[in-house]
Scaffold this motif. Structure first.
Motif, PDB file in Angstrom:
ATOM      1  N   ALA A 146      12.238 115.308  54.137  1.00 30.15           N
ATOM      2  CA  ALA A 146      12.888 115.929  53.153  1.00 30.15           C
ATOM      3  C   ALA A 146      13.677 115.057  52.309  1.00 30.15           C
ATOM      4  O   ALA A 146      14.224 113.095  52.661  1.00 30.15           O
ATOM      5  N   SER A 147      14.308 115.197  51.751  1.00 32.43           N
ATOM      6  CA  SER A 147      14.859 114.053  50.238  1.00 32.43           C
ATOM      7  C   SER A 147      16.264 112.920  51.371  1.00 32.43           C
ATOM      8  O   SER A 147      16.982 114.093  52.306  1.00 32.43           O
ATOM      9  N   ASP A 148      16.528 112.079  51.315  1.00 32.83           N
ATOM     10  CA  ASP A 148      17.341 111.765  51.821  1.00 32.83           C
ATOM     11  C   ASP A 148      18.666 112.010  51.527  1.00 32.83           C
ATOM     12  O   ASP A 148      19.870 112.166  52.171  1.00 32.83           O
ATOM     13  N   GLU A 149      19.069 112.302  49.539  1.00 38.72           N
ATOM     14  CA  GLU A 149      20.157 112.360  49.349  1.00 38.72           C
ATOM     15  C   GLU A 149      20.273 114.018  50.070  1.00 38.72           C
ATOM     16  O   GLU A 149      21.715 114.255  50.713  1.00 38.72           O
ATOM     17  N   SER A 150      19.602 115.025  50.266  1.00 36.01           N
ATOM     18  CA  SER A 150      20.310 116.764  51.501  1.00 36.01           C
ATOM     19  C   SER A 150      20.376 116.088  52.978  1.00 36.01           C
ATOM     20  O   SER A 150      20.794 116.893  53.021  1.00 36.01           O
ATOM     21  N   LEU A 151      19.187 115.080  53.022  1.00 40.02           N
ATOM     22  CA  LEU A 151      19.420 115.092  54.490  1.00 40.02           C
ATOM     23  C   LEU A 151      21.626 114.150  54.741  1.00 40.02           C
ATOM     24  O   LEU A 151      22.355 114.895  55.578  1.00 40.02           O
ATOM     25  N   GLY A 152      21.155 113.607  54.426  1.00 35.88           N
ATOM     26  CA  GLY A 152      22.938 112.150  54.414  1.00 35.88           C
ATOM     27  C   GLY A 152      24.209 113.672  54.373  1.00 35.88           C
ATOM     28  O   GLY A 152      24.664 113.671  54.284  1.00 35.88           O
ATOM     29  N   LYS A 153      23.540 114.314  52.818  1.00 34.03           N
ATOM     30  CA  LYS A 153      24.894 115.517  52.475  1.00 34.03           C
ATOM     31  C   LYS A 153      24.770 116.703  53.396  1.00 34.03           C
ATOM     32  O   LYS A 153      26.372 116.655  54.292  1.00 34.03           O
ATOM     33  N   TRP A 184      20.151 107.598  53.948  1.00 38.23           N
ATOM     34  CA  TRP A 184      20.443 108.567  55.200  1.00 38.23           C
ATOM     35  C   TRP A 184      22.145 108.507  54.709  1.00 38.23           C
ATOM     36  O   TRP A 184      23.293 109.667  54.293  1.00 38.23           O
ATOM     37  N   ILE A 185      22.422 107.180  55.587  1.00 38.69           N
ATOM     38  CA  ILE A 185      23.897 107.198  55.918  1.00 38.69           C
ATOM     39  C   ILE A 185      24.723 107.140  54.577  1.00 38.69           C
ATOM     40  O   ILE A 185      25.631 107.433  54.337  1.00 38.69           O
ATOM     41  N   ALA A 186      23.791 106.748  53.329  1.00 44.40           N
ATOM     42  CA  ALA A 186      24.345 106.236  52.153  1.00 44.40           C
ATOM     43  C   ALA A 186      24.782 107.671  51.289  1.00 44.40           C
ATOM     44  O   ALA A 186      26.381 107.944  50.595  1.00 44.40           O
ATOM     45  N   ALA A 187      24.354 108.599  51.567  1.00 43.53           N
ATOM     46  CA  ALA A 187      24.003 109.261  51.269  1.00 43.53           C
ATOM     47  C   ALA A 187      25.479 110.656  51.230  1.00 43.53           C
ATOM     48  O   ALA A 187      26.461 111.428  51.203  1.00 43.53           O
ATOM     49  N   ALA A 188      25.656 110.694  53.435  1.00 42.04           N
ATOM     50  CA  ALA A 188      26.701 110.843  53.730  1.00 42.04           C
ATOM     51  C   ALA A 188      27.935 110.055  53.481  1.00 42.04           C
ATOM     52  O   ALA A 188      29.044 111.064  52.867  1.00 42.04           O
ATOM     53  N   GLU A 189      27.770 109.177  53.485  1.00 45.66           N
ATOM     54  CA  GLU A 189      28.942 108.298  52.634  1.00 45.66           C
ATOM     55  C   GLU A 189      29.588 109.141  51.126  1.00 45.66           C
ATOM     56  O   GLU A 189      30.591 109.755  50.934  1.00 45.66           O
ATOM     57  N   LYS A 190      28.651 108.810  50.520  1.00 47.23           N
ATOM     58  CA  LYS A 190      29.038 109.462  49.360  1.00 47.23           C
ATOM     59  C   LYS A 190      29.389 111.683  49.038  1.00 47.23           C
ATOM     60  O   LYS A 190      30.398 111.372  48.501  1.00 47.23           O
ATOM     61  N   GLN A 191      28.950 112.125  49.345  1.00 42.15           N
ATOM     62  CA  GLN A 191      28.708 113.208  49.947  1.00 42.15           C
ATOM     63  C   GLN A 191      30.750 113.475  50.344  1.00 42.15           C
ATOM     64  O   GLN A 191      31.511 113.945  50.428  1.00 42.15           O
ATOM     65  N   ALA A 192      31.179 112.339  51.317  1.00 41.19           N
ATOM     66  CA  ALA A 192      32.224 112.603  52.063  1.00 41.19           C
ATOM     67  C   ALA A 192      33.586 111.698  51.143  1.00 41.19           C
ATOM     68  O   ALA A 192      34.069 112.601  50.610  1.00 41.19           O
ATOM     69  N   ALA A 193      32.908 110.624  50.141  1.00 43.13           N
ATOM     70  CA  ALA A 193      33.871 110.267  49.091  1.00 43.13           C
ATOM     71  C   ALA A 193      34.251 111.525  48.098  1.00 43.13           C
ATOM     72  O   ALA A 193      35.459 112.170  47.718  1.00 43.13           O
ATOM     73  N   ASP A 194      32.540 112.567  47.967  1.00 39.51           N
ATOM     74  CA  ASP A 194      33.145 113.007  46.611  1.00 39.51           C
ATOM     75  C   ASP A 194      33.796 114.820  47.587  1.00 39.51           C
ATOM     76  O   ASP A 194      34.912 115.682  46.718  1.00 39.51           O
ATOM     77  N   GLU A 195      33.514 114.907  48.696  1.00 38.75           N
ATOM     78  CA  GLU A 195      34.041 116.907  49.098  1.00 38.75           C
ATOM     79  C   GLU A 195      35.169 115.962  50.412  1.00 38.75           C
ATOM     80  O   GLU A 195      35.667 117.226  50.098  1.00 38.75           O
TER      81      GLU A 195
END
Length: 343
Positions: A146-153, A184-195
């Protein structure tokens, strides 16, 4: 999709074996040959996992075997018996010397494998990455779950939901150099910052080599941050360690855990409530797609923007710019649905 009810004793045994540590034998492997279905039974493909003997890669093997049977080709799956990037490189080099037609690898280290990939291609062996990538290598294709972005999010959404979208959380990863984990971690951290502005990552990202180290790091994290609300366990080897640490600390219901473990690995912790969810994909389908992709490479067949893969329910997309085949969207496993999946 093949679904079978998990045997409870098998789930517990798998978790105990993971917590006890892996075998010290260099590697393990097995080969299956499919009945002829129009393809050449002389075609030999292989996959080198990050570690053999855990439910996740057992599920991958099941899917790979099914694809080999459908295609009428020979499939070998092998890998280190413990997390060891040097041993993984040795295994890849050995398969190349045996003259396999196409080989996929889930790199433990995205840089140390690059030279082996180049040498394999020079020897006429088609090389892919699957499950984890070596993006700076010359691999022919990356078979992505799956995309890294969708997994981290998705994993960030899960931990935020369990923590009521506020408070401190920690991240326990695998090797520091595994590009896929870092993405995955970078995407999770971005989701945290955004949401989730009220969620705070504490303790930095903690890197571990196995289940025992993950257990220790989770204990350290909870000791250092007594108000911790949740932990994300990144690799499947970390999931049982983190789940067990929360159990040992009597913090079930106080410290939520999610991560990227297989439903079978997470099962006892989902049952106990130590884990609220685990985020992954259908790993049997990923194994199937990988063997199908290796066969296409061996035949010189180019991938289309959308590929109908016999044996999979949905079309598989291909990004020509990144040379990536994408299985699909993440799946969230919880106490209510994990038993539908046998990996």
């Amino acid at each position: 999709m093949n679904k079978r009810i998990l045997a409870a004793s098998g789930v517990v045994t798998a978790a105990v074996l993971l917590l006890a540590g892996c075998s010290t034998t260099p590697s393990s492997s097995s080969t299956s040959s499919g009945a002829a279905t129009g393809a050449s039974s002389d075609v030999r493909v292989a996959f080198v996992s990050q570690i053999e003997g855990i439910p996740y890669f057992n599920g991958f093997h099941t899917g790979g075997d099914k694809a080999a049977a459908d295609l009428g080709i020979s499939y070998t799956q092998t890998g280190p018996a413990k997390v060891d990037a040097t041993e993984q490189v040795r295994i890849v080099d050995n398969l190349v010397s045996q003259g396999y037609d196409a080989i996929a690898v889930s790199p433990l280290d995205p840089t140390s494998i690059n030279n082996s990939i180049t040498k394999a291609q020079d020897a006429g062996v088609k090389i892919a990455t699957a499950d984890a990538d070596a993006p700076d290598s010359s691999r022919s294709v990356f078979v992505s779950q799956a995309s890294d972005e969708s997994l981290g999010k998705t994993v960030m959404d899960e931990i935020a939901k369990a923590a009521d979208e506020k408070g401190q959380y920690g991240i326990i990863s695998g090797g520091a150099d595994v590009a896929t984990f870092n993405n995955w971690i970078a995407a999770a951290e971005k989701q945290a910052a955004d949401e989730y502005p009220d969620m705070e990552l504490v303790g930095g990202v903690r890197y571990t080599a196995d289940t025992a180290e993950a257990l220790q790091e989770a204990q350290n994290l909870m000791t250092a941050y007594p108000d911790l609300k949740g932990i994300i366990a990144v690799p499947s080897t970390a999931v049982p360690g983190v789940g067990q640490a929360v159990t040992n600390a009597n913090k079930i219901g106080k410290v939520a855990v999610t991560g990227f473990g297989s439903p079978q690995t997470a099962a006892p912790f989902l049952e106990s409530g130590a884990m609220t969810s685990t985020v992954l994909w259908n790993v049997e389908d990923l194994g199937y797609l990988t063997v199908w992709a290796l066969y296409q490479l061996s035949q010189g067949t180019e991938f289309e923007a959308e590929n109908d893969v016999p044996g999979l329910d949905d079309p598989v997309s291909y990004d020509a710019d990144t040379k990536t085949l994408l299985l699909g969207d993440p799946t969230v496993f919880t106490k209510s649905n994990y038993a539908d999946f046998d990996f």
